[in-house]
Design a protein around this motif. Structure first.
Motif, PDB file in Angstrom:
ATOM      1  N   MET A  95      38.903 -53.907  -7.331  1.00  0.00           N
ATOM      2  CA  MET A  95      38.121 -53.844  -6.107  1.00  0.00           C
ATOM      3  C   MET A  95      37.863 -52.395  -5.696  1.00  0.00           C
ATOM      4  SD  MET A  95      39.533 -57.039  -3.814  1.00  0.00           S
ATOM      5  CE  MET A  95      38.192 -56.934  -2.646  1.00  0.00           C
ATOM      6  N   PHE A  96      38.832 -51.522  -5.928  1.00  0.00           N
ATOM      7  CA  PHE A  96      38.638 -50.105  -5.641  1.00  0.00           C
ATOM      8  C   PHE A  96      37.450 -49.548  -6.428  1.00  0.00           C
ATOM      9  CE2 PHE A  96      39.295 -45.714  -6.971  1.00  0.00           C
ATOM     10  CZ  PHE A  96      39.433 -45.059  -5.761  1.00  0.00           C
ATOM     11  N   PHE A  97      37.418 -49.825  -7.740  1.00  0.00           N
ATOM     12  CA  PHE A  97      36.344 -49.279  -8.563  1.00  0.00           C
ATOM     13  C   PHE A  97      35.000 -49.936  -8.250  1.00  0.00           C
ATOM     14  CE2 PHE A  97      39.951 -47.938 -11.257  1.00  0.00           C
ATOM     15  CZ  PHE A  97      39.624 -46.597 -11.376  1.00  0.00           C
ATOM     16  N   PHE A  98      34.997 -51.232  -7.955  1.00  0.00           N
ATOM     17  CA  PHE A  98      33.745 -51.878  -7.565  1.00  0.00           C
ATOM     18  C   PHE A  98      33.195 -51.252  -6.281  1.00  0.00           C
ATOM     19  CE2 PHE A  98      34.791 -55.662 -10.286  1.00  0.00           C
ATOM     20  CZ  PHE A  98      33.586 -55.693 -10.963  1.00  0.00           C
ATOM     21  N   ILE A  99      34.050 -51.063  -5.297  1.00  0.00           N
ATOM     22  CA  ILE A  99      33.608 -50.462  -4.032  1.00  0.00           C
ATOM     23  C   ILE A  99      33.094 -49.047  -4.270  1.00  0.00           C
ATOM     24  CG2 ILE A  99      34.374 -49.644  -1.762  1.00  0.00           C
ATOM     25  CD1 ILE A  99      36.371 -51.999  -1.771  1.00  0.00           C
ATOM     26  N   PHE A 104      31.767 -47.730  -7.035  1.00  0.00           N
ATOM     27  CA  PHE A 104      30.471 -47.710  -7.740  1.00  0.00           C
ATOM     28  C   PHE A 104      29.357 -48.283  -6.850  1.00  0.00           C
ATOM     29  CE2 PHE A 104      33.185 -47.522 -11.613  1.00  0.00           C
ATOM     30  CZ  PHE A 104      32.700 -46.319 -12.095  1.00  0.00           C
ATOM     31  N   LEU A 105      29.632 -49.327  -6.081  1.00  0.00           N
ATOM     32  CA  LEU A 105      28.607 -49.869  -5.184  1.00  0.00           C
ATOM     33  C   LEU A 105      28.213 -48.833  -4.143  1.00  0.00           C
ATOM     34  CD1 LEU A 105      29.949 -53.507  -4.615  1.00  0.00           C
ATOM     35  CD2 LEU A 105      27.978 -52.832  -5.991  1.00  0.00           C
ATOM     36  N   LYS A 106      29.191 -48.077  -3.653  1.00  0.00           N
ATOM     37  CA  LYS A 106      28.917 -47.015  -2.693  1.00  0.00           C
ATOM     38  C   LYS A 106      28.152 -45.877  -3.334  1.00  0.00           C
ATOM     39  CE  LYS A 106      29.576 -44.696   1.225  1.00  0.00           C
ATOM     40  NZ  LYS A 106      28.954 -45.091   2.495  1.00  0.00           N
ATOM     41  N   THR A 107      28.561 -45.480  -4.540  1.00  0.00           N
ATOM     42  CA  THR A 107      27.913 -44.379  -5.241  1.00  0.00           C
ATOM     43  C   THR A 107      26.462 -44.692  -5.564  1.00  0.00           C
ATOM     44  OG1 THR A 107      30.036 -43.705  -6.229  1.00  0.00           O
ATOM     45  CG2 THR A 107      28.021 -42.925  -7.294  1.00  0.00           C
ATOM     46  N   TRP A 108      26.193 -45.940  -5.949  1.00  0.00           N
ATOM     47  CA  TRP A 108      24.828 -46.330  -6.297  1.00  0.00           C
ATOM     48  C   TRP A 108      23.979 -46.692  -5.079  1.00  0.00           C
ATOM     49  CZ3 TRP A 108      27.101 -49.928 -10.598  1.00  0.00           C
ATOM     50  CH2 TRP A 108      27.496 -49.137 -11.671  1.00  0.00           C
ATOM     51  N   GLY A 109      24.547 -46.579  -3.891  1.00  0.00           N
ATOM     52  CA  GLY A 109      23.797 -46.848  -2.671  1.00  0.00           C
ATOM     53  C   GLY A 109      23.531 -48.310  -2.399  1.00  0.00           C
ATOM     54  N   LEU A 110      24.337 -49.188  -2.996  1.00  0.00           N
ATOM     55  CA  LEU A 110      24.113 -50.622  -2.803  1.00  0.00           C
ATOM     56  C   LEU A 110      24.790 -51.146  -1.543  1.00  0.00           C
ATOM     57  CD1 LEU A 110      24.523 -51.779  -6.508  1.00  0.00           C
ATOM     58  CD2 LEU A 110      22.407 -51.447  -5.232  1.00  0.00           C
ATOM     59  N   ILE A 111      25.835 -50.433  -1.084  1.00  0.00           N
ATOM     60  CA  ILE A 111      26.446 -50.738   0.209  1.00  0.00           C
ATOM     61  C   ILE A 111      26.486 -49.455   1.028  1.00  0.00           C
ATOM     62  CG2 ILE A 111      27.816 -52.663  -0.666  1.00  0.00           C
ATOM     63  CD1 ILE A 111      30.257 -50.860  -0.701  1.00  0.00           C
ATOM     64  N   GLY A 112      26.541 -49.617   2.362  1.00  0.00           N
ATOM     65  CA  GLY A 112      26.464 -48.448   3.240  1.00  0.00           C
ATOM     66  C   GLY A 112      27.757 -47.666   3.332  1.00  0.00           C
ATOM     67  N   LEU A 122      35.089 -41.899  -3.280  1.00  0.00           N
ATOM     68  CA  LEU A 122      36.443 -42.274  -3.676  1.00  0.00           C
ATOM     69  C   LEU A 122      37.322 -42.491  -2.448  1.00  0.00           C
ATOM     70  CD1 LEU A 122      37.178 -39.900  -6.707  1.00  0.00           C
ATOM     71  CD2 LEU A 122      37.067 -42.403  -6.770  1.00  0.00           C
ATOM     72  N   ILE A 123      37.187 -41.600  -1.476  1.00  0.00           N
ATOM     73  CA  ILE A 123      37.954 -41.739  -0.235  1.00  0.00           C
ATOM     74  C   ILE A 123      37.551 -43.011   0.504  1.00  0.00           C
ATOM     75  CG2 ILE A 123      38.396 -40.714   2.030  1.00  0.00           C
ATOM     76  CD1 ILE A 123      38.063 -37.971   0.714  1.00  0.00           C
ATOM     77  N   PHE A 124      36.240 -43.288   0.525  1.00  0.00           N
ATOM     78  CA  PHE A 124      35.746 -44.504   1.177  1.00  0.00           C
ATOM     79  C   PHE A 124      36.342 -45.744   0.528  1.00  0.00           C
ATOM     80  CE2 PHE A 124      32.764 -48.048   1.411  1.00  0.00           C
ATOM     81  CZ  PHE A 124      32.459 -48.093   2.756  1.00  0.00           C
TER      82      PHE A 124
END
Length: 316
Positions: A302-306, A308-316, A4-6
């Protein structure tokens, strides 16, 4: 909590600058004339310099870029093809049809692509974002003229030749062309010009977002709230979800490569859509509302997309 912070750190700086621009305009510090001249400065001078040096200083041409670039081009073609058929069946007013088609498929990648790529993935992502911009910008400009001409009430037929000529007059495209030429032929540049150019390139992103905040207008949308709401949901939710699923599940685009692709899909509508709506006598009030409200709601989507993408390990 860490994700969330990221996500918050990725989105917040941009919208702080936009909010500052809105406040400065309300205080009379940013005047309409200054904003108008500033936009001309950005799009005719500073952005061409930025994309030129992004290409000129690239360390190498990575052919793995080909897959996300082709994907972005296919997204444009597929979206326009579907929207050109679907929108006229859902919206009766012809002046609104071209606005909705253009506003849904074309995002503000020129303003959002580079800063978000840098904050989410660093310089490798910026290089890919620049490549996607270079490949898609000519096509977007040509299709934009075609779409508005097609739905114009004047009866004017789309002129592909004129659209192509107008696209090639875009200064940003020439920044891309010259940057690629200087890079490809290894043309040397005096150090003082390189330093001056890089300094100018650094100011364009925050300056553009400041001007963007100064253009916010929360005008009444009650006369066209249904097409506006449907278009924003399509632009900020449906389009990113569908094509991100294809990018990840079908094409296996992940990590740093996914970052610029995600921004290409999730960015709010482009400022040029409003300018073209005025030029072609389309429903520019709808275009203006779409611009404002897509920017506002994109802060959340965009906040929620980032996240979830971070949580699922799809982006670093």
């Amino acid at each position: 909590m860490e994700n969330l912070i990221f996500a918050g750190n990725a989105v917040a700086p941009t919208f702080v600058v936009i909010a500052l621009g809105f406040w400065l305009k309300s205080r009379g510090i940013l005047t309409g004339e200054f904003i108008s001249r500033g936009n001309v400065l950005c799009f005719q001078v500073l952005f061409p310099i930025l994309v030129f040096f992004n290409l000129y200083d690239a360390e190498k041409i990575d052919f793995t870029y080909l897959k996300p670039i082709l994907f972005a081009l296919c997204v444009i073609v597929v979206c326009v093809s579907v929207l050109m058929v679907l929108v006229p069946r859902l919206v009766r007013e012809r002046k609104q049809q071209g606005v909705l088609v253009q506003s849904v498929y074309r995002g503000n990648y020129m303003l959002y692509g580079l800063p978000f790529s840098r904050s989410l993935g660093g310089e490798p992502c910026v290089a890919l974002a620049t490549s996607i911009m270079a490949a898609t910008l000519p096509l977007l400009n040509v299709i934009g003229v075609f779409v508005y001409s097609f739905f114009a009430e004047t009866g004017e037929k789309p002129d592909l030749k004129r659209a192509a000529v107008n696209a090639m007059k875009n200064p940003i495209i020439w920044g891309v062309v010259l940057g690629a030429a200087f890079y490809g032929f290894q043309i040397p540049m005096p150090s003082f010009l390189h330093t001056a150019g890089k300094d100018l390139a650094k100011i364009v992103t925050p300056f553009s977002f400041l001007l963007l905040g100064g253009q916010f207008r929360f005008s009444s949308a009650k006369n066209h709230w249904k097409p506006l709401a449907a278009g924003i949901v399509a632009k900020l939710v449906i389009l990113p979800v569908v094509f991100l699923w294809i990018a990840v599940s079908v094409l296996d685009i992940r990590g740093d490569t996914l970052v610029p692709v995600f921004i290409f899909l999730a960015a709010p509508t482009a400022i040029t859509n409003y300018q073209m709506a005025v030029q072609f006598d389309a429903d520019y009030e709808l275009a203006g509302d779409f611009l404002v409200y897509s920017m506002v709601f994109s802060a959340f989507t965009m906040f929620f997309f980032i996240f979830f993408l971070k949580t699922w390990g799809l982006i670093g």
